[in-house]
Design a protein around this motif. Structure first.
Motif, mmCIF file in Angstrom:
data_model
loop_
_atom_site.group_PDB
_atom_site.id
_atom_site.type_symbol
_atom_site.label_atom_id
_atom_site.label_comp_id
_atom_site.label_asym_id
_atom_site.label_seq_id
_atom_site.Cartn_x
_atom_site.Cartn_y
_atom_site.Cartn_z
ATOM 1 N N ARG A 24 6.102 -5.000 -14.984
ATOM 2 C CA ARG A 24 7.462 -4.844 -14.457
ATOM 3 C C ARG A 24 7.552 -3.520 -13.713
ATOM 4 O O ARG A 24 7.284 -2.453 -14.290
ATOM 5 N N LEU A 25 7.893 -3.570 -12.435
ATOM 6 C CA LEU A 25 7.957 -2.353 -11.635
ATOM 7 C C LEU A 25 9.314 -1.683 -11.804
ATOM 8 O O LEU A 25 10.271 -2.294 -12.270
ATOM 9 N N PRO A 26 9.417 -0.403 -11.454
ATOM 10 C CA PRO A 26 10.671 0.325 -11.658
ATOM 11 C C PRO A 26 11.856 -0.380 -11.006
ATOM 12 O O PRO A 26 11.738 -0.970 -9.937
ATOM 13 N N THR A 27 12.976 -0.310 -11.657
ATOM 14 C CA THR A 27 14.197 -0.915 -11.129
ATOM 15 C C THR A 27 14.469 -0.373 -9.730
ATOM 16 O O THR A 27 14.379 0.822 -9.472
ATOM 17 N N GLY A 28 14.797 -1.285 -8.828
ATOM 18 C CA GLY A 28 15.114 -0.880 -7.457
ATOM 19 C C GLY A 28 13.913 -0.861 -6.529
ATOM 20 O O GLY A 28 14.046 -0.446 -5.373
ATOM 21 N N THR A 29 12.748 -1.294 -7.008
ATOM 22 C CA THR A 29 11.575 -1.326 -6.126
ATOM 23 C C THR A 29 11.811 -2.333 -5.012
ATOM 24 O O THR A 29 12.097 -3.495 -5.261
ATOM 25 N N ARG A 30 11.692 -1.853 -3.784
ATOM 26 C CA ARG A 30 11.884 -2.717 -2.618
ATOM 27 C C ARG A 30 10.598 -2.759 -1.817
ATOM 28 O O ARG A 30 9.832 -1.799 -1.780
ATOM 29 N N ALA A 31 10.387 -3.910 -1.173
ATOM 30 C CA ALA A 31 9.195 -4.073 -0.348
ATOM 31 C C ALA A 31 9.543 -4.868 0.898
ATOM 32 O O ALA A 31 10.329 -5.820 0.841
ATOM 33 N N ILE A 32 8.986 -4.445 2.017
ATOM 34 C CA ILE A 32 9.014 -5.285 3.209
ATOM 35 C C ILE A 32 7.603 -5.852 3.366
ATOM 36 O O ILE A 32 6.616 -5.120 3.256
ATOM 37 N N THR A 33 7.524 -7.140 3.610
ATOM 38 C CA THR A 33 6.241 -7.832 3.519
ATOM 39 C C THR A 33 5.826 -8.396 4.864
ATOM 40 O O THR A 33 6.580 -9.154 5.491
ATOM 41 N N GLN A 34 4.631 -8.012 5.287
ATOM 42 C CA GLN A 34 4.004 -8.600 6.466
ATOM 43 C C GLN A 34 3.057 -9.690 5.974
ATOM 44 O O GLN A 34 1.989 -9.410 5.454
ATOM 45 N N VAL A 35 3.484 -10.939 6.099
ATOM 46 C CA VAL A 35 2.664 -12.054 5.636
ATOM 47 C C VAL A 35 1.577 -12.323 6.661
ATOM 48 O O VAL A 35 1.855 -12.522 7.841
ATOM 49 N N HIS A 36 0.345 -12.345 6.208
ATOM 50 C CA HIS A 36 -0.787 -12.581 7.100
ATOM 51 C C HIS A 36 -0.661 -13.957 7.745
ATOM 52 O O HIS A 36 -0.223 -14.924 7.117
ATOM 53 N N CYS A 37 -1.052 -14.048 9.014
ATOM 54 C CA CYS A 37 -0.900 -15.311 9.750
ATOM 55 C C CYS A 37 -1.604 -16.471 9.052
ATOM 56 O O CYS A 37 -1.072 -17.581 8.975
#
Length: 991
Positions: free
Chosen positions: A875-888
């Motif tokens: 479980r990662l710290p509360t509020g962890t945000r990520a923007i994800t570049q999905v590979h083609c």
């Protein structure tokens, strides 16, 4: 007014007999734009989305409407026909001709002005509908008609075809939404036109210029035929066939712009358009009604129409079946109620309550009547969007359905009055049966049922002379049926060549004579898109296929094309021209086509490349491409293909250009390896080079030298590479690390083989170390090959397929013992994992171990969700945000749903970027002449979003290429990480 005969078809042939060299030189001298008479351009524009093919004389891409006018002037001086083209998605052959093709879409795509008080705007003809509505969004207004191709159709094309779409239920056809047009005749006569009252007409008449002469003849034409127009034009919502002579009637304001809408470039060239706009509907509610059959659904339409839905679409279960077989819109299909046919009824309002009330009023009205249905009510915008995608995917979903005969246009948009729709569908299905087109797997029926318009693709046999003859007889009988019911041969897509020959069956001789006279008024020499609508070419001529189609059928192919009967020719023929690859936005998570998105070039779209490959096979003997696999035109078109595989999933016809590119390159350089670009050798053999550096213990030396700019430039130049940063080799490979560590984990879930791909093993072993830790903590025992192994990706992407097959054969032999026990193979690098899940099976479709490899290869997220029941990630710290570049390749082959679920369980607020391809795409971004396109791809969405992200936001990218692109380009010092790294970076036990 004197009687004027129809244009002489012989003029068409004469018009094509121009001095092309002189014409090209004159166009190049006069036109501010791109003038193209090369074989590649002629091939790319040889067809549209129809059954027809005609090789252009040349292509002009003007930078301004004035440049287009200059091109028309040159064409007129040389006696050359002209064809205006927008998105090239026309289904009746109106966008293909032996003419000078003017492509408006690359440059003439501007919104010029907006008048919010008047609710109008002025546009150039090349602007794409979705782009226009995005620009208009701040005003609260939009252009009303919205065809299913809204993401790539242009306004000029919509005007040419009098397009409609689902929204026409509320806003009408394009003809109802045009205020004025600026038009140009072939002889140079140019003017603005629109509704013309008596005072305006008198003012035009007094000028005595060419415009006045045209208006005088138009009024005489109207007066001669007014009663016959009123009697002979069907009074139905979707009459698109024929010229809009009814717009000239006094009750319609002598609207010359309305007359010219739907004229398919056969009368004038549209230079600019003033559009009427409508307010955006604030809230919507969708009701889905399930019925036992499609004709019963159609019977219910008249009872629904009085409740004023803003859209009323119909579709049958066969369309649903086709989408299921092609794995399209799976989430949306689960939202449908019980039934074998469905009506999608949408209501709008200022508030959700208002839209809901209208929906429930309609349901109350049909309750306890013969039109009662199974009901699903949706007011969730996300669910509504998904269901509309089911309907909009119709054209692509019904083309190239697995294990089904090919289907074609030809009778895809007929229309009748809504109250006659049920009867029409019953009789149309009888006609299918009579001609042998009906079966359990026969044509689906869907369309704009609220306006009586029916879409369908039919399994015509367009490969044999007998099949083409049957196709002709069917169209003649179907046209007679529609005429009997007072309908229109076309309710949306226009006449072109498909229906031009059939128009007399609908309109009769008098109105056909009026059409011919109208053509003569604007185009007396038949130089505007000749052979369409009037004096048409026969509906079974100029076929893209046809009984005489005899393409080269290469037998020595490397890929086996299991979904195309083993035929490269059939694979190259997959494209149906719908143009999804020409979208300008990746809203919705689509990838294709990155090179088109940054160049705007037809030749650099998936469709354009598919057309060149089709022409390369020279099935008609007159192809502009004459040298087969050795073609430099095809090579150049494929050069900017990033092999992202986005089209494999995003193209509704399943075109897989990355595979076709690899196949082409393998044959193009076969027997002449010395002609290959050095970059292909340097990057294709990267796994061997990386292994050699490691064996010689030169890692630190090579890394140090690569950091010296002068030495790096020398090395990249020698290798034929772009001057980019050389990725650093790891001092210790993943295999070396794994070989010296002691296993952890109890293995309670079993054993998984972690695949040490070259990029993880030799460059980013930290990813593999994190994955091993994570997987062992989940209860798996991890094993790994100790010897050098490779999936062959780099040889595949550079078209060195003979080597790739040898490498893969050795690899499969290494993995076979593990696979035969049912063991899973864990891939960390998406592109290499995709080889196991896709490319390998297409190279060796009959090899059972390869089949096992395809079925038993998993991603990290799939292993920890689908194969590890009950597992909870750190479980990662509360509020962890990520923007994800999905590979083609993950998007196209592997999917991201499992990753999304794993991130959710880990407490990560993850946003998938609508960024498409990062632009590096393996070897692509390292090759010379690709740097500009590579950076432009990254700058569309990815890099701006990375720079703008909050410092605490994680940039997530499983692909080595994606991480490298973020690292090397100007990303504000941010680095991207793999999913495995994120989940082992900040473990945080909940209290």
């Amino acid at each position: 007014m004197s009687t004027v005969d129809l244009p002489d078809p012989v003029v068409v042939a004469r018009a094509a007999e121009v001095d092309t060299a002189a014409l090209e030189a004159a166009l190049a001298d006069a036109v501010d734009g791109e003038v193209r008479f090369d074989a590649g351009s002629l091939a790319a524009y040889s067809t549209d989305a129809s059954n027809f093919r005609q090789v252009p004389i040349g292509v002009v891409v003007p930078r301004t409407p004035e440049a287009a006018a200059a091109a028309v002037a040159v064409a007129h001086a040389h006696g050359a026909p002209v064809l205006s083209r927008g998105g090239g998605t026309s289904l009746a052959g109106q966008c293909t001709n032996t003419a000078v093709v003017i492509d408006w879409s690359k440059y003439c795509n501007r919104l010029l002005s907006v008048d919010t008080d008047e609710r109008t705007c002025v546009v150039e003809p090349g602007i794409v509908l979705d782009d226009l509505n995005r620009e208009l969004a701040p005003t609260g207004l939009r252009f009303g008609p919205e065809p299913a191709t809204h993401m790539n159709c242009t306004l000029g094309g919509m005007i040419g075809n009098n397009s409609c779409g689902a929204t026409a239920q509320r806003t009408g056809k394009v003809v109802d939404n045009i205020a004025e047009l600026e038009v140009l005749c072939h002889d140079g006569t140019r003017f603005w036109c629109g509704p013309t009252d008596d005072d305006a007409y008198a003012a035009i008449e007094r000028r005595g210029d060419p415009k006045a002469a045209i208006y005088r003849q138009l009024r005489a034409l109207r007066d001669t035929y007014a009663d016959r127009i009123r009697a002979g034009f069907p009074d139905i919502p979707r009459r698109v066939s024929g010229y809009n002579l009814d717009s000239l009637l006094p009750e319609h304001g002598f609207d010359v712009a309305g007359l010219l809408v739907g004229s398919e470039s056969t009368l004038v060239t549209v230079l600019r358009a003033k559009l009427k706009l409508v307010p955006v509907v604030r809230e919507r509610t969708l009701v889905v009604l399930g019925y036992p059959s499609v004709d019963k659904a159609a019977d219910a339409v008249p009872a629904i129409l009085p409740h004023e839905p803003i859209a009323l679409e119909g579709l049958d279960a066969k369309l649903i079946r086709d989408e299921q077989l092609k794995h399209l819109n799976p989430d949306a299909l689960s939202e449908l109620p019980a039934g074998h046919a469905f009506l999608m009824v949408q209501f709008g309002g200022e508030t959700t309550d208002e839209a809901d009330r209208r929906a429930h009023d309609m349901l109350d009205a049909i309750h306890d009547t013969e039109h009662a249905a199974n009901v699903e009510v949706l007011d969730d915008p996300a669910h509504e969007t998904q269901l509309w995608q089911v309907r909009e995917a119709g054209l692509g979903a019904t083309a190239h359905v697995p294990h089904r005969p090919d289907t074609f246009e030809g009778w895809e948009d007929s229309a009748v009055a809504p109250e006659k729709l049920g009867d029409y569908l019953r009789r149309l299905r009888e006609l299918y049966a009579e001609f042998g087109y009906a079966s359990d797997t026969g044509p689906s029926l869907y369309g704009h049922f609220g306006q009586g318009c029916v879409h369908t693709r039919i399994p015509f046999d367009l490969y044999t002379a007998q099949g083409v003859a049957t196709y002709r007889r069917f169209l003649e009988r179907a046209a007679d049926l529609v005429a009997e019911l007072g309908g229109s041969l076309s309710g949306e897509h226009g006449d072109g060549q498909t229906r031009g020959e059939l128009l007399p069956r609908m309109f009769g001789p008098d109105l056909m004579r009026a059409f011919g006279q109208l053509k003569t008024i604007f185009d007396p020499h038949n130089r505007m898109n000749p052979g369409k609508v009037v004096a048409p070419a026969p509906l079974d001529s100029h076929l893209r296929l046809g009984g005489d189609w005899a393409p080269a059928t290469p037998q020595d192919v490397y890929f086996r094309y299991p979904d195309d009967g083993g035929s490269f020719a059939d694979a190259a023929n997959r494209c149906v021209g719908v143009g999804r690859c020409r979208q300008h936005s990746t809203d919705g998570g689509e990838v294709m086509c990155p090179s088109y998105q940054v160049t705007g070039e037809e030749e650099h779209s998936t469709r354009g490349r598919a057309r060149l490959l089709f022409e390369m096979l020279n099935g008609h003997g007159d192809s502009p491409i004459t040298d087969g696999w050795r073609s430099t035109e095809v090579r150049d078109a494929l050069d900017l293909c990033l092999a992202c595989k986005g089209c494999k999933t995003d193209c509704p016809a399943g075109v897989d250009m990355a595979t076709y590119k690899a196949e082409f390159l393998a044959h193009h350089y076969k027997g002449r390896q010395w002609r290959r670009p050095r970059a292909h050798l340097a990057l294709g053999w990267l796994p061997v080079l990386a292994r050699s550096v490691g064996r010689a213990r030169l890692t630190r030396v090579v890394n140090a030298l690569a950091k010296v700019p002068a030495l790096r430039r020398l090395a990249t130049r020698a290798a034929g590479l772009a001057d980019r940063e050389i990725p650093a080799f790891a001092n210790e490979t993943l295999q070396q690390w794994f070989g010296r560590r002691r296993p952890r984990g109890d293995g309670s879930r079993g054993t998984v083989l972690l695949w040490p791909d070259t990029f993880t093993n030799r460059f980013h072993p930290r990813v593999g170390r994190a994955a091993v830790e994570l997987v062992e903590d989940a209860g798996w025992r991890v094993i790994m090959p100790s010897e050098p192994v490779c999936c062959g990706l780099t040889w595949i992407s550079t078209g060195q397929l003979a080597t790739a097959k040898r490498v893969l054969t050795r690899t499969v032999g290494t993995l076979a013992p593990h696979l035969r026990t049912g063991g899973l193979v864990l891939g960390l690098e998406p592109s290499c994992t995709a080889v196991f899940r896709s490319d390998a099976a297409e190279l060796f479709p009959e090899d059972r171990d390869v089949r096992r490899l395809r079925e038993q290869t998993v991603t990290l997220a799939e292993l920890l969700t689908e194969h590890s029941p009950g597992y909870q990630p750190p479980r990662l710290p509360t509020g962890t945000r990520a923007i994800t570049q999905v590979h083609c390749h993950q998007h196209a082959v592997l999917g991201w749903d499992a990753d999304q679920e794993l991130l959710r369980r880990a407490g990560v607020d993850a946003e998938r970027l609508d960024s498409g391809c990062c632009g590096l795409a393996g070897n692509f971004g390292f090759e010379p002449d690709h740097h500009e396109v590579s950076v432009a791809c990254a700058e569309r969405v990815l890099l701006p979003r990375v720079r703008a992200a909050d410092p605490g936001t994680v940039v997530l990218a499983d692909g080595f290429s994606c991480r490298t692109q973020v690292h090397e380009l100007d990303s504000g010092g941010r680095e991207a990480m793999h999913l495995a790294e994120l989940l082992t970076r900040h473990p945080h036990d909940e209290e």
